[in-house]
Design a protein around this motif. Structure first.
Motif, short mmCIF file in Angstrom:
data_model
loop_
_atom_site.label_atom_id
_atom_site.label_comp_id
_atom_site.label_asym_id
_atom_site.label_seq_id
_atom_site.Cartn_x
_atom_site.Cartn_y
_atom_site.Cartn_z
N ASP A 171 0.91 -1.39 0.03
CA ASP A 171 -0.10 -0.17 0.28
C ASP A 171 0.81 1.48 0.16
O ASP A 171 0.54 2.08 -1.12
N ARG B 27 0.93 4.10 -3.34
CA ARG B 27 0.47 5.49 -2.92
C ARG B 27 1.86 6.35 -3.27
O ARG B 27 1.67 7.40 -4.33
N ARG C 55 2.44 6.19 -7.27
CA ARG C 55 0.58 6.79 -7.58
C ARG C 55 1.20 8.15 -8.06
O ARG C 55 0.73 9.08 -8.44
N LYS D 272 -11.70 1.89 -7.55
CA LYS D 272 -10.57 2.37 -8.16
C LYS D 272 -9.52 1.90 -7.39
O LYS D 272 -8.21 2.14 -8.14
N SER D 273 -9.65 0.86 -6.67
CA SER D 273 -8.40 0.86 -5.49
C SER D 273 -9.04 -0.16 -4.83
O SER D 273 -10.36 -0.84 -4.77
N THR E 78 -2.31 -4.78 -4.51
CA THR E 78 -2.62 -3.89 -4.36
C THR E 78 -2.50 -2.90 -5.54
O THR E 78 -1.51 -2.80 -6.89
N SER F 179 -4.41 1.44 -7.51
CA SER F 179 -4.99 2.60 -7.01
C SER F 179 -5.02 3.23 -8.50
O SER F 179 -3.93 3.10 -9.12
N LYS F 180 -6.35 4.00 -8.88
CA LYS F 180 -6.20 3.97 -10.54
C LYS F 180 -5.55 6.04 -10.04
O LYS F 180 -4.76 6.66 -8.66
N TYR G 171 -3.81 2.87 -14.00
CA TYR G 171 -3.60 2.59 -12.58
C TYR G 171 -2.35 1.81 -12.27
O TYR G 171 -2.14 1.59 -13.31
#
Length: 813
Positions: free
Chosen positions: A146, A150, A153, A342-343, A360, A362-363, A370
């Motif tokens: 995670d 992040r 992203r 989205k995630s 994991t 996430s958009k 993604y």
């Protein structure tokens, strides 16, 4: 050494289930030594054993109505010998090698109880702690994933936002001006675009394109190349359809630079709404990969993937060989993305590298992109196993010490009962393995021997065949009876060498012109015992079916393989048919010209549609394990491909399967008769360069080629031929070279040099090794097997010289 000592020596080469190495085995066989003594126990074990002997010396065992009881030995001796010691009474009343089952169980029960007490409690605690530790490590890995997703992203969001701002600035700079105006401003736009991309390491290039896909300006070169066009690019068509908005395309390869980049683009539209072109920015996938590498280097087993919402992979680290370009639609992440999430988190097998991973994703902002991270569960298990190993290192020794005390007594008792049987079984197993190994070595040695003999004999046959050809040309009046006898002998010897090479798996292909109307009639007799009486066999060939050029043995083997597959698909019987005809229409897209198709059909169970595209892959089979190698259809596909054709398969579940074998039609050729040597005359009138290291073969080939009207220049080494070509002002018409020869380079190396330096010089290679035929053919060279008749050689020369020049490899775009 007598027979008994030899048997003892052989037995001594296996001890305790462990095979001795070759030197130890040789020493056993030379000395005839008996069984090696078992390893001596350690000090702790000796102390435990001594304690056990002390107990046995101080106490006696007696059997009562309740079972076995233990009493002091002195008391036992004072009972008028009614109770005896363990060492005397038990040995007298029972056979030690075959003790009563009830007595053995009673004697071993206390030791077994001790084993459970010493192992069960610590082991249960160890297992519970290990399970808790594994769950903790898994949760920790999910937190790392995670955190990594992040971080990646935010990095990707910053890059996409920056490049979207640049795109907007580009659109502002060009406004609604038409293509002609923009071309007149190309230099100023070029300089302005350079200022936009300066200090932007992620930016690969900036482009403005017109409505026809022609470039107007860029930041990389001035003036822009006029021969570029992107009408075939997916992002161009997306904007041309007036969808509007920002478009992010999958990685593509540039036409001029060959670089791979990700495209961000905006369409340009006139006030009337018509499409006037687009502006695009290329992003380096390597820029993302470097950032992801820094993340992954700190987290072994982790993978970071930047992907489009349609599953296309934009960037990934670590890189893997033959990496797919997109995720599978049914992959864990794509399944959740399609559902609108989205995630989220997932767990499953990655469709990229096939590893089981915690996932994991996430958009990235509002972009159709993604970020996904995955941790290999194998890495989690490895870390967990290391931790468990440390726990075991501190906790297991005390437990093992107690366990070994009871285990040794239990093992010695059990081993004493089972040692004879185990030794017998191990001796038998060793003998079987040695016999199998010896047989395999014999077959390997025999294969090498027959392959070498057949290869050398092929050269001798080529010399005899070529000289017989010269004899028949120069002296047509020679007695035909004797000459035909020699021809038949050559034919028999050639067949023998092919059988030897087939045995050694080095059989070269010998293409010949086949008349399918006659050949398929003989195939019917071959298939009858294969298919049995429950299956109806139909073999047909149209009367106008043209001749094909193919190896007859390979064709027969292909039909037999298809018959075996059909029999497995029709366990209750059915219909198996082979139909040959000319095929000029409805050909596969890869084929052109006149073709002959051999359609092989059955009425079996059929093949599932999702498996049809895989059936020609090597080692793929739908049969159970042990009932199929998966090589039959791949060999058939290779047969058709080598002949210049193609193999296709059509199947319907419950109806049957049809395999179509396409071969080029040889309209102007007649199938060769069964004679070993023909007397057709050839007048080639060519200038040939012959490279052959075997003097006898060369001595026979040169006059044969000269008799055909050729002027021959001969060298026995490829390097000498290459030096001679470099000095010639006028090149010969054809290079005819053997493949295997001594020297710095062989015939294939010479052919590659000639193709590079003298592309107009045509080449024919000769070899007697089957494994080289496919390799050479795939490189684009004409190759003929040894031994070959002068007629086959002349036909090949005529065919090669008649072909237009064709490069070995396609030119890059």
């Amino acid at each position: 050494m007598n027979f008994y000592s030899s048997r003892q020596a052989r037995k001594s080469c296996i001890h305790g289930g462990r095979r001795l190495n070759a030197p130890q085995k040789n020493r056993c066989e030379l000395t005839g030594a008996g069984l090696p003594s078992p390893p001596q126990p350690s000090g702790v074990v000796r102390k435990i054993s001594g304690a056990a002997r002390f107990i046995f010396a101080c106490f006696a065992f007696s059997r009562s109505a309740e079972g076995w009881v233990i009493i002091p030995r002195k008391i036992a001796t004072r009972r008028n010998n009614k109770m005896t010691s363990f060492g005397s009474d038990i040995a007298q009343k029972a056979d030690i090698s075959h003790p009563p089952k009830l007595e053995r169980s009673s004697m071993l029960l206390p030791l077994r109880v001790l084993l459970l007490l010493f192992i069960a409690a610590p082991l249960l605690a160890y297992i519970a702690g290990g399970a808790y530790l594994y769950q903790q490590m898994r949760a920790e890995s999910e937190l790392r994933l995670d955190r990594a997703v992040r971080l990646a992203r935010e990095h990707a969001l910053k890059i996409f936002e920056t490049n979207e701002i640049i795109l907007n600035r580009i659109l502002d700079a060009v406004g609604n001006e038409d293509a002609a105006t923009l071309r007149s401003r190309e230099k100023s736009l070029h300089e302005q675009f350079q200022s936009f991309s300066r200090d932007k390491a992620q930016t690969q290039s900036i482009w403005i394109w017109d409505a026809q896909g022609q470039p107007l300006a860029n930041d990389r070169s001035y003036p822009v190349a006029s021969n570029l066009n992107i009408r075939d690019r997916s992002f161009f068509n997306w904007h041309a359809q007036k969808r509007g908005g920002l478009h992010i395309a999958e990685p593509i390869t540039g036409y001029t630079t060959g670089e791979t980049f990700i495209t961000m683009s905006y369409g340009r539209y006139a006030p009337t709404g018509s499409f006037t072109g687009l502006a695009s920015i290329g992003l380096h996938p390597s820029y993302f990969q470097k950032f992801y590498k820094d993340i992954v280097d700190e987290e072994p087993g982790m993978a970071v993937t930047l992907l489009h919402e349609d599953g296309s992979i934009l960037a990934r680290w670590p890189l893997i060989a033959n990496q797919p370009t997109r995720l599978a639609p049914n992959s864990p992440v794509m399944s959740q993305i399609r559902s609108g999430k989205k995630s989220g988190n997932a767990h499953g097998v990655s469709s990229v590298d096939g590893r089981n991973r915690l996932l994991t994703y996430s958009k990235v902002g509002n972009y159709p992109v993604y970020l996904g991270t995955g941790m290999d569960t194998a890495q989690i298990r490895q870390r967990w196993m290391r931790e468990m190993a440390w726990l075991a290192a501190f906790g297991l020794p005390p437990m093992l010490g107690l366990f070994l005390a009871a285990r040794i007594a239990l093992r010695r008792t059990r081993d004493a009962l089972d040692s004879a049987q185990r030794l017998k079984e191990e001796t038998l197993s060793r003998r079987q393995v040695e016999e199998a190994l010896l047989q395999a070595q014999k077959m390997e040695a025999l294969g090498r021997l027959t392959g070498g003999v057949a290869h050398d004999f092929n050269n001798a046959l080529m010399v005899i065949n070529t000289n017989l050809y010269l004899l028949k040309r120069k002296h047509p009046s020679v007695d035909g009876k004797h000459v035909e006898s020699i021809s038949r002998a050559i034919q028999s010897a050639t067949k023998l060498t092919r059988q030897l090479l087939a045995f050694s798996r080095r059989q070269p292909l010998v293409p010949e012109y086949l008349n399918l109307q006659e050949r398929l009639a003989t195939v019917h007799d071959l298939l009858t015992p294969v298919l049995g009486k429950q299956i109806q066999i139909v073999v047909e060939a149209s009367a106008d079916t043209k001749t094909i050029l193919v190896d007859s043995a390979e064709l027969e083997l292909a039909l037999i393989n298809l018959a075996i597959n059909a029999k497995d698909a029709m366990p209750s019987g059915g219909r198996f048919s082979i139909v040959a005809r000319n095929a000029t229409t409805n050909l596969p897209a890869q084929l052109t010209g006149d073709m002959v198709v051999v359609a092989v059909s059955d009425t079996g169970m059929g093949i599932k549609p999702d498996l049809v595209d895989k059936v020609f892959e090597p080692f793929f089979t739908t049969k159970p394990v042990g009932e199929g190698t998966g090589l039959g259809l791949s060999q058939i596909y290779g047969l058709c491909q080598r002949a210049g054709g193609l193999a296709t398969l059509e199947s319907q579940v419950g109806v049957g399967t049809t395999v179509n074998l396409f071969f080029p039609a040889m309209a102007d050729k007649v199938a060769a008769p069964a004679k070993a040597l023909a007397t057709s005359m050839h007048h080639l009138a060519r200038n040939l360069l012959l490279v052959e290291d075997n003097d006898e073969v060369a001595t026979a080939l040169i006059p044969a080629l000269e008799a055909m009207g050729c002027k021959v220049t001969h060298f026995d080494r490829a390097i000498h031929a290459g030096d001679w070509l470099a000095r010639q002002a006028c090149l010969p018409d054809l290079l005819l070279s053997d493949v295997v020869m001594p020297g710095a380079i062989d015939g294939l190396g010479l052919a590659l040099q000639v193709a590079e330096r003298y592309p107009e010089l045509k080449t024919i290679l000769m070899t007697g090794y089957a494994e080289q035929l496919d390799t050479i053919s795939r490189l684009g060279f004409e190759v003929i097997p040894k031994p070959c008749s002068p007629e086959l050689l002349a036909d090949t020369i005529e065919r090669v010289m008649a072909k237009p020049h064709r490069p070995l490899a396609a030119a890059p775009v």
